[in-house]
Write an enzyme that holds these catalytic residues in place. Structure first.
Site, short mmCIF file in Angstrom:
data_model
loop_
_atom_site.label_atom_id
_atom_site.label_comp_id
_atom_site.label_asym_id
_atom_site.label_seq_id
_atom_site.Cartn_x
_atom_site.Cartn_y
_atom_site.Cartn_z
CG HIS A 74 -1.86 -1.17 1.24
ND1 HIS A 74 -3.02 -1.21 0.50
CD2 HIS A 74 -1.78 -2.37 1.86
CE1 HIS A 74 -3.63 -2.35 0.69
NE2 HIS A 74 -2.88 -3.10 1.51
CB ALA A 98 12.29 -22.65 4.66
CB ALA A 116 16.03 -20.28 6.05
CE LYS A 139 28.04 -19.21 1.55
NZ LYS A 139 28.62 -20.36 2.24
C1 LIG Z 1 21.74 -19.41 3.04
C2 LIG Z 1 22.28 -20.84 3.24
C3 LIG Z 1 22.05 -21.66 1.97
C4 LIG Z 1 23.76 -20.69 3.49
O1 LIG Z 1 24.32 -21.95 3.70
P1 LIG Z 1 25.95 -22.12 3.68
O2 LIG Z 1 26.45 -21.79 2.32
O3 LIG Z 1 26.26 -23.46 4.22
O4 LIG Z 1 26.45 -20.93 4.62
P2 LIG Z 1 27.04 -20.96 6.10
O5 LIG Z 1 26.21 -21.84 6.98
O6 LIG Z 1 28.49 -21.27 5.96
O7 LIG Z 1 26.84 -19.47 6.59
C5 LIG Z 1 27.63 -18.39 6.12
C6 LIG Z 1 27.31 -17.17 6.98
O8 LIG Z 1 25.96 -16.73 6.66
C7 LIG Z 1 25.12 -16.75 7.82
N1 LIG Z 1 23.81 -17.27 7.40
C8 LIG Z 1 23.55 -18.47 6.85
N2 LIG Z 1 22.25 -18.59 6.55
C9 LIG Z 1 21.67 -17.42 6.91
C10 LIG Z 1 20.33 -16.95 6.87
N3 LIG Z 1 19.35 -17.70 6.36
N4 LIG Z 1 20.10 -15.71 7.32
C11 LIG Z 1 21.09 -14.94 7.83
N5 LIG Z 1 22.40 -15.34 7.90
C12 LIG Z 1 22.67 -16.58 7.46
C13 LIG Z 1 25.83 -17.71 8.79
O9 LIG Z 1 25.49 -17.44 10.11
C14 LIG Z 1 27.29 -17.43 8.47
O10 LIG Z 1 27.65 -16.21 9.11
P3 LIG Z 1 29.16 -15.93 9.59
O11 LIG Z 1 30.00 -15.89 8.34
O12 LIG Z 1 29.06 -14.61 10.29
O13 LIG Z 1 29.55 -17.07 10.47
C15 LIG Z 1 21.58 -21.57 4.40
O14 LIG Z 1 22.00 -21.09 5.66
C16 LIG Z 1 20.06 -21.42 4.35
O15 LIG Z 1 19.45 -20.45 4.79
N6 LIG Z 1 19.42 -22.46 3.75
C17 LIG Z 1 18.01 -22.48 3.53
C18 LIG Z 1 17.43 -23.78 4.08
C19 LIG Z 1 16.04 -23.99 3.60
O16 LIG Z 1 15.33 -23.04 3.30
N7 LIG Z 1 15.65 -25.22 3.48
C20 LIG Z 1 14.34 -25.52 2.89
C21 LIG Z 1 14.09 -27.00 2.81
S1 LIG Z 1 15.18 -27.79 1.66
#
Ligand SMILES: CC(C)(COP(=O)(O)OP(=O)(O)OC[C@H]1O[C@@H](n2cnc3c(N)ncnc32)[C@H](O)[C@@H]1OP(=O)(O)O)[C@@H](O)C(=O)NCCC(=O)NCCS
Length: 146
Positions: A74, A98, A116, A139
């Site tokens: 809005h 998610a 997520a 990243k």
């Molecule tokens: C975004 C994502 C893919 C990153 O995974 P990854 O490449 O393994 O990244 P890492 O776990 O190494 O995290 C890297 C950094 O990002 C941060 N981070 C990861 N996911 C994040 C999120 N969703 N929100 C905010 N910060 C996040 C971590 O805390 C880490 O921070 P740091 O560098 O300060 O320690 C994963 O965390 C995610 O959110 N996956 C979604 C899961 C989902 O939706 N599943 C659905 C069913 S399949």
């Protein structure tokens, strides 16, 4: 399960969905005629696709459980709160995690990942990973070569 039926039903109401795309049973689509899904695009369970304006999911895109694709808002500068809308575009190979929220007018760049629970109000650069509220760059996304 029932993805084929759901695809047919959505097509009956105007959606343009590739035969390889999947729409899980509890995904909700507000206005099927404003939905375009490319090859192997996926709307997972519990997704809210509030597509007052078009939602375009290109090839090999995934929208995970409970994510919100919200093409409307809005006008906060008008006290009568008129509805405003803009499309959401998800480019090839992008993934929305998610329970993420994606706002109106946003383009998720090719190969980008929305973490997520992130809340995205601005375009996401290709092949980057973003997270948080509001979503910020976490990243670059690297992918394996096969
Ligand atoms: C975004 C994502 C893919 C990153 O995974 P990854 O490449 O393994 O990244 P890492 O776990 O190494 O995290 C890297 C950094 O990002 C941060 N981070 C990861 N996911 C994040 C999120 N969703 N929100 C905010 N910060 C996040 C971590 O805390 C880490 O921070 P740091 O560098 O300060 O320690 C994963 O965390 C995610 O959110 N996956 C979604 C899961 C989902 O939706 N599943 C659905 C069913 S399949």
């Amino acid at each position: 399960m029932f993805s084929g039926w759901k695809r047919c039903l959505l097509r009956l109401f105007g959606a343009r969905i590739d035969g390889t795309a999947r729409v899980y049973s509890s995904a909700r689509v507000y206005y099927p005629a404003n939905l375009v899904m490319g090859r192997y695009a996926c709307l997972a369970d519990g997704v809210e696709c509030y597509n007052v304006a078009p939602v375009i999911l290109k090839d090999n895109t995934t929208v995970s459980q409970g994510a919100w694709l919200c093409t409307a808002s809005h006008d906060v500068h008008d006290a009568r709160h008129p509805l405003i809308t803009a499309p959401i575009i998800v480019e090839d190979q992008a993934w929305i995690g998610a329970r993420a929220f994606v706002g109106m007018g946003v383009t998720i760049g090719q190969g980008a990942v929305v973490g997520a629970t992130a809340s995205v109000y601005k375009d996401v650069e290709p092949w980057t990973v973003v997270g948080g509220n509001p979503a910020k760059f976490l990243k670059k996304r690297g992918v394996k070569e096969y």
